[in-house]
Design a protein around this motif. Structure first.
Motif: not given
Length: 247
Positions: A13-29
């Motif tokens: 659904i969200f085809n984003v680069p892994r580094v973007i997904a990781i940045l978003i994940g860190v911020m949410w965590v």
């Protein structure tokens, strides 16, 4: 033997680069963990140690840790947010403009632009406070880093696709978009219009106290600082890439 029908591949659904997904994940965590685990006192200490506080530069003795946190808070403030709406807006903006930058420059390029943009935003915010009536602020949020990725994207997303030829077949092959010069960015009507609108919106936020008679708690100076840094950094990244390609 009968052929086995292949199952169609599902697109994410969200085809984003892994580094973007990781940045978003860190911020949410970080935000969810702080929200669930810390009371007001703990949250205040988290911000004292990891949010960027320009007042430390001139009044370090009044703060826990003195001036030492200035070594890291120019970067770590980007992973703290005021509330879920603040986090959601930065997440959406990061996905939109971080994705093309990630596909072009990879994980190291994204991290360099994001972190240096956050630092540039903190520096510009500190300079702006020298000329402000209210000379106290605590800067937190990914806006400076996200603004830098937005500025970096302006260097290529509105440029035409360069087409070359396959060396074996001679067929036309899309080679990607070139990086525009700074002059070229402002000569292109689409990127110029976006920049004027983006800058105008942030300046409008800055003049809100004079227009509306009330201050708006948005670090618009940090946005502009990050954006300008992002506009400049692709030239550096392209130069590094060219040097690495030389035999």
């Amino acid at each position: 033997m009968a052929d086995t029908p292949q199952q169609p591949q599902r697109e994410p659904i969200f085809n984003v680069p892994r580094v973007i997904a990781i940045l978003i994940g860190v911020m949410w965590v970080v935000h969810i963990a702080a929200d669930l685990a810390l009371d007001d006192y703990g949250l205040g200490n988290l911000r004292i140690w990891f949010a960027f506080i320009p007042d430390r530069i001139t009044n370090s003795a009044q703060w826990q840790g003195g001036a030492l946190p200035l070594l890291w808070t120019g970067f770590t403030h980007a992973f703290l947010h005021v509330d879920y709406m603040h986090l959601f807006v930065n997440t959406a903006w990061l996905m939109v403009f971080g994705t093309p930058v990630g596909r072009r420059y990879g994980a190291s390029g994204v991290l360099a632009i994001f972190l240096l943009g956050a630092l540039a935003g903190a520096i510009v915010q500190s300079i702006a406070l020298l000329f402000s009536i209210n000379q106290f602020a605590i800067l937190l949020g990914a806006s400076g880093g996200v603004s830098a990725l937005t500025g970096a994207a302006m260097r290529f997303i509105f440029e035409p696709i360069v087409v070359g030829k396959d060396p074996e077949t001679g067929d036309p092959v899309a080679l990607g978009r070139r990086t525009a010069t700074l002059a070229g960015v402002f000569a292109n009507p689409r990127s110029r219009t976006f920049i004027i609108f983006w800058m105008g919106l942030n300046l409008l936020i800055g003049f809100a106290p004079f227009i509306l008679g009330a201050s708006v708690a948005i670090a618009w100076e940090a946005h502009i600082g990050g954006f300008v840094a992002g506009l400049l950094l692709p030239s550096v990244l392209d130069g590094v890439a060219r040097r690495n390609q030389r035999p």
